[in-house]
Scaffold this active site. Structure first.
Site, PDB file in Angstrom:
ATOM      1  N   SER A 211     -21.426 -17.952 -79.303  1.00  0.00           N
ATOM      2  CA  SER A 211     -20.754 -18.999 -80.053  1.00  0.00           C
ATOM      3  C   SER A 211     -21.780 -19.999 -80.592  1.00  0.00           C
ATOM      4  O   SER A 211     -22.703 -19.611 -81.298  1.00  0.00           O
ATOM      5  CB  SER A 211     -19.719 -19.655 -79.135  1.00  0.00           C
ATOM      6  OG  SER A 211     -18.763 -20.361 -79.850  1.00  0.00           O
TER       7      SER A 211
ATOM      8  N   ASP B 261     -12.119 -12.795 -84.460  1.00  0.00           N
ATOM      9  CA  ASP B 261     -12.575 -13.924 -83.648  1.00  0.00           C
ATOM     10  C   ASP B 261     -11.958 -15.209 -84.188  1.00  0.00           C
ATOM     11  O   ASP B 261     -12.078 -15.508 -85.374  1.00  0.00           O
ATOM     12  CB  ASP B 261     -14.104 -14.003 -83.702  1.00  0.00           C
ATOM     13  CG  ASP B 261     -14.697 -14.969 -82.691  1.00  0.00           C
ATOM     14  OD1 ASP B 261     -14.186 -16.104 -82.578  1.00  0.00           O
ATOM     15  OD2 ASP B 261     -15.669 -14.594 -82.028  1.00  0.00           O
TER      16      ASP B 261
ATOM     17  N   HIS C 167     -12.797 -14.181 -78.715  1.00  0.00           N
ATOM     18  CA  HIS C 167     -14.024 -14.875 -79.089  1.00  0.00           C
ATOM     19  C   HIS C 167     -15.201 -14.246 -78.366  1.00  0.00           C
ATOM     20  O   HIS C 167     -15.265 -14.252 -77.138  1.00  0.00           O
ATOM     21  CB  HIS C 167     -13.893 -16.352 -78.715  1.00  0.00           C
ATOM     22  CG  HIS C 167     -15.036 -17.201 -79.121  1.00  0.00           C
ATOM     23  ND1 HIS C 167     -15.731 -17.023 -80.301  1.00  0.00           N
ATOM     24  CD2 HIS C 167     -15.628 -18.263 -78.504  1.00  0.00           C
ATOM     25  CE1 HIS C 167     -16.675 -17.933 -80.400  1.00  0.00           C
ATOM     26  NE2 HIS C 167     -16.649 -18.687 -79.312  1.00  0.00           N
TER      27      HIS C 167
END
Length: 510
Positions: A224, A451, A479
């Protein structure tokens, strides 16, 4: 809701961020540019590169912890210092040790030390743990590394409940006042550190740690926001870049407003996937029609909660803001979909407790009413890394139609939430730009097609920007992809980390 600029692997948080210009780099020693662009020489930084870490057992079996020192301001390395918490677990064997593998779960604001001790150090694939010392450092301003603080528990409770879909000027002013109060709290409690928690500074801290660990090159898995941190490191120190996995990738070339709007569309995509699954079930709380019908019913629920919040079994009630946070939190991992269905069903029956629990997980609120510093650090880093998405409520209104087009369900709230950095006291120090990292070793960029927090097109873009980037695609929900159940993804990444084998160009996994 909060800053709407959060990227994490845990299924509890989200939003958008920016990039800090790094100054010039070379294949080995990059000048230690501060956020302001002033550079320190390697000689000036030698006390930091030459320090010794005093490792000690730290309460979790087999883990060691230490504190490393870094300059608070890289432009003035002889001035104040900042202490950064580091943890590691030694390679277990068998097989020849490759080196250290630094991990970061994202955020910004997620505790890398907590992630290592709670998951990565024991849950990463055994062959990887056998040949790497697994290492984490809490970034400056985060968790155990001189954390940014902003509001106490009761004030944070009030902040998370402020209406982010204002119906009139009075509610609009109340939302702006909440953002101003949050920023003022951060300045009052953490003013000295706020100008020095940029991603560039954290990347430079990582290079000091690399040398203290005795590694010639940095091997790294970032998820991320951690992908932006890893890409920034590669840009600053291409010659010291080893095997980098950037999972759930950011696109550093986009402005904050573009990132926020893209992410709004990402949550719409994720919700549509959830809704398509839900409406096939007889007990779906959003009906058994189409995903579009389900989205309309969810929007109606939010509007009802805006007018009349639900009881939750405690003093707080569930209004639209907390309910939206709870739904979005469940988009991070499809394993949370059953919990979300039950929470929505209970809300339809007049009980908001389960949606509130999802929102509390997002905000890392404890049962005693205290909060971790996740949201404080998240805002501090994001508001420093790039200029705000919007500077005034008028800017939000002008952009509203594009956000609502991106997501009829979440667009309005996410547009208004993007106003938070407009009132930040520390001046932003970076701007969006492409990261190419010329001269870096091959870098693997991972993107998940549905995502919610880091849309797949960001991974495509970052892989194309990086001079040595290779894209690995996971066709699925949730995610990030590594360690989430795809043998295809895990096998490809393990081969890269262990043998340096780069996945074939265009490789896709289901």
């Amino acid at each position: 809701m909060d800053s709407r600029r959060l990227f994490r692997t845990a299924a509890v948080a989200f939003s958008a961020f920016g990039l800090l210009l790094s100054g010039c780099t070379d294949g080995g020693t990059a000048p230690a540019a501060s956020a302001s662009g002033t550079a320190a020489t390697r000689e000036e930084l030698e006390p930091y590169y030459g320090q010794r870490l005093a490792w000690k057992a730290c309460g979790v079996p087999d883990f060691e912890c230490a504190t490393m020192k870094a300059p608070l301001d890289y432009a003035r390395p002889g001035g104040k210092q900042i202490g950064l918490a580091v943890a590691r677990i030694r390679a277990t064997g068998p097989g020849k040790r490759i080196g250290s593998l630094l991990v970061n779960p994202g955020g910004p604001g997620g505790s890398a030390v907590g992630y290592l001790q709670g998951y990565a150090g024991i849950g990463y694939p055994a062959p990887v743990r056998a040949r790497y010392d697994m290492v984490a450092v809490d970034p400056r301003g985060v968790a155990h590394s001189e954390p940014v603080e902003c509001l106490d528990g009761p004030a944070m409770d009030a902040y998370t409940q402020v209406d982010t879909t204002p119906d009139d000027r009075r509610e609009q002013d109340r939302l702006a006042a909440a953002f101003k109060n949050f920023a003022a709290g951060c300045a009052k409690r953490s003013g000295a550190v706020l100008p020095h928690v940029s991603t560039v500074e954290t990347a430079r801290d990582m290079d000091i740690l690399r040398e203290l660990l005795g590694d010639r090159k940095l091997h790294y898995v970032g998820a991320s926001y951690g992908t932006f941190l890893g890409a920034t490191y590669a840009e600053l120190f291409p010659g010291r870049t080893g095997r980098l996995v950037l999972d759930g990738a950011m696109d550093p070339s986009l402005t904050t407003a573009e990132l926020n709007r893209d992410q709004t569309a990402g949550f719409e995509t994720a919700f549509r996937s959830f809704a398509a699954d839900c409406v096939r079930r007889r007990d779906c709380p959003l009906g058994t029609g189409s995903p579009t019908d389900a989205a309309a019913r969810l929007k109606t629920l939010f509007e009802r909660l805006d007018a009349q919040p639900l009881r939750t079994g405690e003093r707080r009630r569930l209004g639209e803001a907390l309910a939206t946070t709870g739904v979005i939190a469940a988009m991070y991992d499809e394993s949370a979909w059953p919990q979300l269905r039950e929470a929505l069903a209970r809300a339809q029956r007049g009980d908001g407790a389960d949606l509130l629990a999802l929102a509390d997980g997002y905000y890392e609120r404890e049962a005693d009413g205290t909060y971790s510093n996740l949201m404080f650090a998240n805002a501090a880093v994001n508001c420093l890394d790039q200029p705000p998405a919007f500077s005034s409520p008028e800017d939000v209104r002008k952009a509203m139609s594009s956000f609502e087009k991106a997501s009829p369900v979440f667009g309005e709230g996410l547009a208004w939430a993007s106003l938070n950095c407009a009132y930040w006291t520390a001046e932003p120090t970076g701007t969006a730009h492409r990261i190419e990292a010329g001269g870096a070793a091959p870098i693997v960029v991972v993107g998940t097609t549905r995502d919610p927090a880091t849309p797949y097109k960001w991974a495509r873009s970052l892989a194309a920007q990086l001079s040595s980037g290779t894209l690995l695609t996971y066709e699925g929900d949730g995610h990030t992809a590594y360690g989430r159940g795809s043998d295809c993804v895990d096998t490809a990444i393990n081969a890269y980390l262990l043998d340096g084998t780069v996945p074939p160009s265009g490789k896709r996994c289901a």
